[in-house]
Design a protein around this motif. Structure first.
Motif, PDB file in Angstrom:
ATOM      1  N   ALA A 229       0.859  -1.337   0.037  1.00 22.39           N
ATOM      2  CA  ALA A 229       0.177  -0.163  -0.038  1.00 22.39           C
ATOM      3  C   ALA A 229       0.731   1.295   0.010  1.00 22.39           C
ATOM      4  CB  ALA A 229      -1.100  -0.245   1.014  1.00 22.39           C
ATOM      5  N   ASN A 230       0.345   2.191  -0.606  1.00 25.83           N
ATOM      6  CA  ASN A 230       1.192   3.660  -0.866  1.00 25.83           C
ATOM      7  C   ASN A 230       0.906   4.450   0.326  1.00 25.83           C
ATOM      8  OD1 ASN A 230       2.320   2.679  -3.030  1.00 25.83           O
ATOM      9  ND2 ASN A 230       1.520   4.509  -4.268  1.00 25.83           N
ATOM     10  N   HIS A 231      -0.539   4.464   0.867  1.00 26.96           N
ATOM     11  CA  HIS A 231      -0.977   5.366   1.707  1.00 26.96           C
ATOM     12  C   HIS A 231      -1.882   4.410   2.619  1.00 26.96           C
ATOM     13  CE1 HIS A 231       0.674   8.961  -0.236  1.00 26.96           C
ATOM     14  NE2 HIS A 231       0.011   8.716  -1.231  1.00 26.96           N
ATOM     15  N   VAL A 232      -1.554   4.863   3.934  1.00 27.18           N
ATOM     16  CA  VAL A 232      -2.476   4.132   4.835  1.00 27.18           C
ATOM     17  C   VAL A 232      -3.105   4.940   6.069  1.00 27.18           C
ATOM     18  CG1 VAL A 232      -2.704   2.068   6.642  1.00 27.18           C
ATOM     19  CG2 VAL A 232      -0.885   1.990   4.563  1.00 27.18           C
ATOM     20  N   VAL A 233      -4.347   4.826   6.350  1.00 27.76           N
ATOM     21  CA  VAL A 233      -4.877   5.565   7.532  1.00 27.76           C
ATOM     22  C   VAL A 233      -5.648   4.508   8.313  1.00 27.76           C
ATOM     23  CG1 VAL A 233      -6.810   7.088   8.334  1.00 27.76           C
ATOM     24  CG2 VAL A 233      -5.412   7.555   6.198  1.00 27.76           C
ATOM     25  N   ALA A 234      -5.142   4.311   9.556  1.00 25.94           N
ATOM     26  CA  ALA A 234      -5.629   3.455  10.712  1.00 25.94           C
ATOM     27  C   ALA A 234      -6.471   4.304  11.499  1.00 25.94           C
ATOM     28  CB  ALA A 234      -4.548   2.764  11.414  1.00 25.94           C
ATOM     29  N   PHE A 235      -7.554   3.635  12.046  1.00 27.65           N
ATOM     30  CA  PHE A 235      -8.513   4.354  13.008  1.00 27.65           C
ATOM     31  C   PHE A 235      -9.460   3.125  13.918  1.00 27.65           C
ATOM     32  CE2 PHE A 235     -10.594   3.897   8.906  1.00 27.65           C
ATOM     33  CZ  PHE A 235     -11.886   3.360   9.081  1.00 27.65           C
ATOM     34  N   GLY A 236      -9.920   3.682  15.030  1.00 32.25           N
ATOM     35  CA  GLY A 236     -10.692   2.655  15.776  1.00 32.25           C
ATOM     36  C   GLY A 236     -12.016   2.986  15.471  1.00 32.25           C
ATOM     37  N   VAL A 237     -12.692   1.755  15.577  1.00 30.76           N
ATOM     38  CA  VAL A 237     -14.449   1.711  15.314  1.00 30.76           C
ATOM     39  C   VAL A 237     -14.790   1.131  16.661  1.00 30.76           C
ATOM     40  CG1 VAL A 237     -16.243   0.714  14.247  1.00 30.76           C
ATOM     41  CG2 VAL A 237     -14.357   1.663  12.802  1.00 30.76           C
ATOM     42  N   GLU A 238     -15.974   1.564  17.064  1.00 29.23           N
ATOM     43  CA  GLU A 238     -16.527   0.933  18.316  1.00 29.23           C
ATOM     44  C   GLU A 238     -17.053  -0.236  18.266  1.00 29.23           C
ATOM     45  OE1 GLU A 238     -16.262   2.742  21.292  1.00 29.23           O
ATOM     46  OE2 GLU A 238     -15.478   4.442  20.149  1.00 29.23           O
ATOM     47  N   ASP A 239     -16.833  -1.172  19.227  1.00 30.56           N
ATOM     48  CA  ASP A 239     -17.155  -2.622  19.148  1.00 30.56           C
ATOM     49  C   ASP A 239     -17.851  -3.018  20.542  1.00 30.56           C
ATOM     50  OD1 ASP A 239     -16.693  -5.259  17.854  1.00 30.56           O
ATOM     51  OD2 ASP A 239     -16.171  -5.669  19.760  1.00 30.56           O
ATOM     52  N   ASP A 240     -18.980  -3.556  20.707  1.00 28.29           N
ATOM     53  CA  ASP A 240     -19.581  -3.856  21.909  1.00 28.29           C
ATOM     54  C   ASP A 240     -18.741  -4.791  22.750  1.00 28.29           C
ATOM     55  OD1 ASP A 240     -21.639  -2.382  21.086  1.00 28.29           O
ATOM     56  OD2 ASP A 240     -23.022  -3.951  20.268  1.00 28.29           O
ATOM     57  N   THR A 241     -17.972  -5.629  22.009  1.00 29.32           N
ATOM     58  CA  THR A 241     -17.318  -6.647  22.828  1.00 29.32           C
ATOM     59  C   THR A 241     -15.907  -6.239  23.518  1.00 29.32           C
ATOM     60  OG1 THR A 241     -18.406  -8.487  21.805  1.00 29.32           O
ATOM     61  CG2 THR A 241     -16.411  -8.949  22.913  1.00 29.32           C
ATOM     62  N   LEU A 242     -15.182  -5.632  22.319  1.00 26.21           N
ATOM     63  CA  LEU A 242     -13.862  -5.370  22.440  1.00 26.21           C
ATOM     64  C   LEU A 242     -13.426  -3.934  22.875  1.00 26.21           C
ATOM     65  CD1 LEU A 242     -12.719  -7.496  19.409  1.00 26.21           C
ATOM     66  CD2 LEU A 242     -12.680  -8.066  21.816  1.00 26.21           C
ATOM     67  N   GLY A 243     -14.365  -3.012  22.941  1.00 27.33           N
ATOM     68  CA  GLY A 243     -14.326  -1.761  23.076  1.00 27.33           C
ATOM     69  C   GLY A 243     -14.198  -0.983  21.739  1.00 27.33           C
ATOM     70  N   GLN A 244     -13.224  -1.238  21.212  1.00 27.05           N
ATOM     71  CA  GLN A 244     -12.757  -0.739  19.700  1.00 27.05           C
ATOM     72  C   GLN A 244     -11.869  -1.976  18.873  1.00 27.05           C
ATOM     73  OE1 GLN A 244     -10.750   3.070  20.611  1.00 27.05           O
ATOM     74  NE2 GLN A 244     -12.060   3.871  19.383  1.00 27.05           N
ATOM     75  N   VAL A 245     -12.029  -1.653  17.757  1.00 33.63           N
ATOM     76  CA  VAL A 245     -11.365  -2.854  16.892  1.00 33.63           C
ATOM     77  C   VAL A 245     -10.866  -1.639  15.838  1.00 33.63           C
ATOM     78  CG1 VAL A 245     -12.936  -4.701  17.059  1.00 33.63           C
ATOM     79  CG2 VAL A 245     -13.390  -3.264  15.153  1.00 33.63           C
ATOM     80  N   VAL A 246      -9.615  -2.184  15.288  1.00 36.86           N
ATOM     81  CA  VAL A 246      -8.796  -1.571  14.383  1.00 36.86           C
ATOM     82  C   VAL A 246      -9.271  -1.803  12.746  1.00 36.86           C
ATOM     83  CG1 VAL A 246      -6.382  -1.149  13.032  1.00 36.86           C
ATOM     84  CG2 VAL A 246      -6.766  -1.960  15.771  1.00 36.86           C
ATOM     85  N   HIS A 247      -9.568  -0.744  12.103  1.00 36.48           N
ATOM     86  CA  HIS A 247      -9.789  -0.570  10.770  1.00 36.48           C
ATOM     87  C   HIS A 247      -8.573   0.361   9.883  1.00 36.48           C
ATOM     88  CE1 HIS A 247     -14.506  -1.265  10.422  1.00 36.48           C
ATOM     89  NE2 HIS A 247     -14.038  -2.035  11.486  1.00 36.48           N
ATOM     90  N   ILE A 248      -8.525  -0.240   8.685  1.00 38.48           N
ATOM     91  CA  ILE A 248      -7.391   0.786   7.991  1.00 38.48           C
ATOM     92  C   ILE A 248      -8.029   0.810   6.607  1.00 38.48           C
ATOM     93  CG2 ILE A 248      -5.386  -0.294   8.958  1.00 38.48           C
ATOM     94  CD1 ILE A 248      -4.882  -2.168   6.739  1.00 38.48           C
ATOM     95  N   ALA A 249      -7.715   2.133   6.211  1.00 36.17           N
ATOM     96  CA  ALA A 249      -8.165   2.454   4.683  1.00 36.17           C
ATOM     97  C   ALA A 249      -6.683   2.391   4.010  1.00 36.17           C
ATOM     98  CB  ALA A 249      -8.541   3.817   4.536  1.00 36.17           C
ATOM     99  N   VAL A 250      -6.753   1.671   2.567  1.00 39.74           N
ATOM    100  CA  VAL A 250      -5.348   1.527   2.140  1.00 39.74           C
ATOM    101  C   VAL A 250      -5.635   2.040   0.594  1.00 39.74           C
ATOM    102  CG1 VAL A 250      -4.311  -0.048   3.438  1.00 39.74           C
ATOM    103  CG2 VAL A 250      -5.545  -0.830   1.346  1.00 39.74           C
ATOM    104  N   SER A 251      -4.478   2.812   0.029  1.00 38.56           N
ATOM    105  CA  SER A 251      -4.470   2.916  -1.269  1.00 38.56           C
ATOM    106  C   SER A 251      -3.268   2.585  -2.169  1.00 38.56           C
ATOM    107  CB  SER A 251      -4.634   4.725  -1.306  1.00 38.56           C
ATOM    108  OG  SER A 251      -4.488   5.037  -2.814  1.00 38.56           O
ATOM    109  N   ALA A 252      -3.461   1.914  -3.024  1.00 39.78           N
ATOM    110  CA  ALA A 252      -2.071   1.611  -3.890  1.00 39.78           C
ATOM    111  C   ALA A 252      -1.855   2.396  -5.147  1.00 39.78           C
ATOM    112  CB  ALA A 252      -2.445   0.212  -4.221  1.00 39.78           C
ATOM    113  N   GLU A 253      -2.769   3.327  -5.639  1.00 42.52           N
ATOM    114  CA  GLU A 253      -2.647   4.262  -6.351  1.00 42.52           C
ATOM    115  C   GLU A 253      -2.247   3.550  -7.842  1.00 42.52           C
ATOM    116  OE1 GLU A 253      -0.674   7.802  -5.408  1.00 42.52           O
ATOM    117  OE2 GLU A 253      -1.993   7.964  -3.513  1.00 42.52           O
ATOM    118  N   GLY A 254      -3.202   3.135  -8.620  1.00 47.77           N
ATOM    119  CA  GLY A 254      -2.741   2.574  -9.926  1.00 47.77           C
ATOM    120  C   GLY A 254      -2.513   1.080  -9.769  1.00 47.77           C
ATOM    121  N   ARG A 255      -2.374   0.413  -8.513  1.00 46.64           N
ATOM    122  CA  ARG A 255      -2.176  -0.946  -8.330  1.00 46.64           C
ATOM    123  C   ARG A 255      -3.379  -1.593  -7.678  1.00 46.64           C
ATOM    124  NH1 ARG A 255       1.695  -2.487  -4.840  1.00 46.64           N
ATOM    125  NH2 ARG A 255       1.780  -0.357  -4.047  1.00 46.64           N
TER     126      ARG A 255
END
Length: 520
Positions: free
Chosen positions: A440-466
């Protein structure tokens, strides 16, 4: 000549360098003498239109010679320049014009028509348009402005506000950081000092002037009597072409640009013999990009720096320590105090981490019209009271650690930690690991609320052309992360990620889009 205001930077060059080229844009060039004449004529016209010391004048243009002329004409009068990034939306433009009561706006015809149609120009008294002014209320065409004139004497002092720089926070619309002439001149001297700028330098003006760091590319050259080569196009191939065609000696860019430039040079190697140094700020460059920089730019000095809109250019990692301290924020610049503060321990020492706090003339004056938000970041520090009393310092919101040589290392944003299954997860650490995968060229990681774990990790990725190899990336994460850190969801971002008005990836826009798509 003692320099007190931004306009003094131009006047200081007139006795010996009036015929020296100050600005270059494509085939167009402007000398210091011509710049002074244009700025003086515009200042005279602005004064005739009622602009006075302390009034706000906005510029909303693509990178251009006109943008620089407006900036110094406003400074000549002691008024306040509000540079609104051209990447801002019309609603954001409207918010800024209303928020600081802008009296007059400089923009182009296309953006003026869009803004007027949306009712965004109701707050201003007058408009100057690059292009035809017909059909726009209270508008004057740039080509109709006088080419000569002399403005009345103005006596701004270094403590006066010179500019408002609007920056996006974690919530709400952009807020205006109040920057004085002293803030800007102090930063100018500091940057020119550690970069060893001189009159022979020709600096690539890539960073938007809406960011203090972009404005400092101009002011450092004007301080030393050098030349700014304006670069309105951020495409790597165009940047390389301009560097070679215009014999550029130095270049500053945000990490998002270095990622793309390095990727381009790895595919299309190019010699740039005139380039003496490069510098980065505004975020952390991924380790693979850092490791590649000396290979794609052999012999070029690399300066990694740190600073905020609220306290700019505070630390620097010099080229001679790039390899053994790769990724460090460096050590404090001259005339800058930084402290690592932990709420319980107080001032931190080697091996400890806490919030980075700034002290000195780099600290700006807070947020325009927002004393409550100002008081959260600009306040006294109990741990520093024995040293500085009740002096106001700036709390950066960045958690850093200090090593035994005094070098600082970014850890995370204080307000962005993800709490999953009782563990604290740094989005920056997640992003670093994902980028080391090379998938991945660019990555943004962030937390999302979860009833069991409190929060879980999500990532947005861009490969730009791939195409993004989701299976391969998931496997890489599982092999290189503890279970609680592994992203539960990978959002594939098609194309390039949006860029905020500061020139950095617009994290909030990316996160909001991903969350909105999840709800559909």
């Amino acid at each position: 000549m003692v320099l007190y205001t931004l306009y003094d930077l131009i006047e200081n060059n007139l006795p010996d360098r009036a015929d020296k080229t100050a600005l270059v844009l494509g085939d167009a060039e402007l000398t210091y003498g011509e710049l002074a004449r244009r700025a003086e004529a515009l200042a005279a016209w602005l004064h005739e239109r009622g602009i006075r010391r302390g009034d706000r004048v906005a510029v909303h243009l693509h990178k251009s010679i006109e943008e620089v002329v407006v900036t110094f004409a406003v400074a000549r009068l002691g008024a306040i320049i509000v540079n609104v990034s051209y990447q801002r939306s019309v609603p954001q433009l409207e918010h800024i014009l209303h928020d600081c009561q802008v009296k007059l706006l400089f923009t182009d015809r296309r953006r003026a028509m869009l803004a007027e149609k949306a009712g965004a120009l109701r707050a201003i008294e007058a408009l100057v348009v690059l292009g035809r002014p017909d059909g726009l209320a209270n508008a004057t065409g740039w080509d109709d402005l006088p080419r000569s004139g002399e403005a009345p004497a103005s006596r701004p002092v270094d403590a006066d506000l010179a500019s408002l720089h609007y920056t996006s926070g974690s919530t709400g619309m952009p807020k205006g950081v109040m920057t004085t002439h002293l803030n800007l001149l102090d930063g100018t001297h500091r940057v020119a000092d550690y970069l060893h700028n001189c009159a022979e330098d020709r600096i690539l003006g890539l960073v938007s002037l809406s960011a203090p760091w972009g404005l400092l590319q101009v002011t450092t050259m004007f301080l030393r009597g050098g030349t700014v080569v304006l670069q309105p196009v951020a495409i790597p191939s165009e940047i390389v072409a301009t560097i070679n065609a215009k014999q550029v000696t130095g270049m500053a860019a945000f990490p998002v640009s270095w990622i793309e430039i390095v990727a381009y040079l790895q595919q299309e190697p190019a010699r740039m013999p005139s380039l003496r140094y490069i510098t980065s700020s505004g975020g952390k460059i991924p380790l693979p990009t850092l490791e590649a920089l000396p290979r794609v730019l052999p012999g070029v000095n690399i300066y990694l720096t740190y600073g905020l809109t609220e306290a700019f250019r505070s630390t620097v990692l010099p080229p001679e320590r790039f390899h053994d301290k790769m990724g460090s924020l460096g050590r404090p610049c001259r005339n800058v105090d930084v402290f690592i503060i932990e709420p319980v321990k107080g001032v931190c020492g080697p091996g400890e981490q806490g919030e980075l706090v700034h002290r000195g003339t780099l600290v700006t004056k807070g947020y325009w019209g927002d004393p409550d938000t100002t008081a959260k970041s600009f306040r006294t520090c109990e741990a520093l009271r024995p040293l500085i009393g009740d002096e106001i310092v700036h709390y950066s919101g960045d958690i850093v650690r200090i090593d035994d040589e005094g070098f600082l290392w970014f850890v995370e944003r204080a307000d962005s930690v993800i709490k999953c299954s009782g563990y604290r997860v740094s989005p920056t650490e997640v992003e670093d690991i994902v980028q080391r995968s090379g998938l991945a060229n660019h990555v943004v990681a962030f937390g999302v609320e979860d009833d069991t774990l409190g929060q879980v990790v999500h990532i947005a990725v861009s490969a730009e052309g791939r195409a993004v190899d989701l299976a391969g990336l998931t496997q890489y994460c599982r092999q290189n992360m503890p279970t609680f850190m592994v992203p539960q969801t990978i959002h594939v971002w098609e194309g390039a990620m949006p860029i905020a008005g500061t020139g950095k990836v617009d994290r909030r826009a990316v996160i909001e889009t991903c969350l909105l798509n999840d709800r559909k």
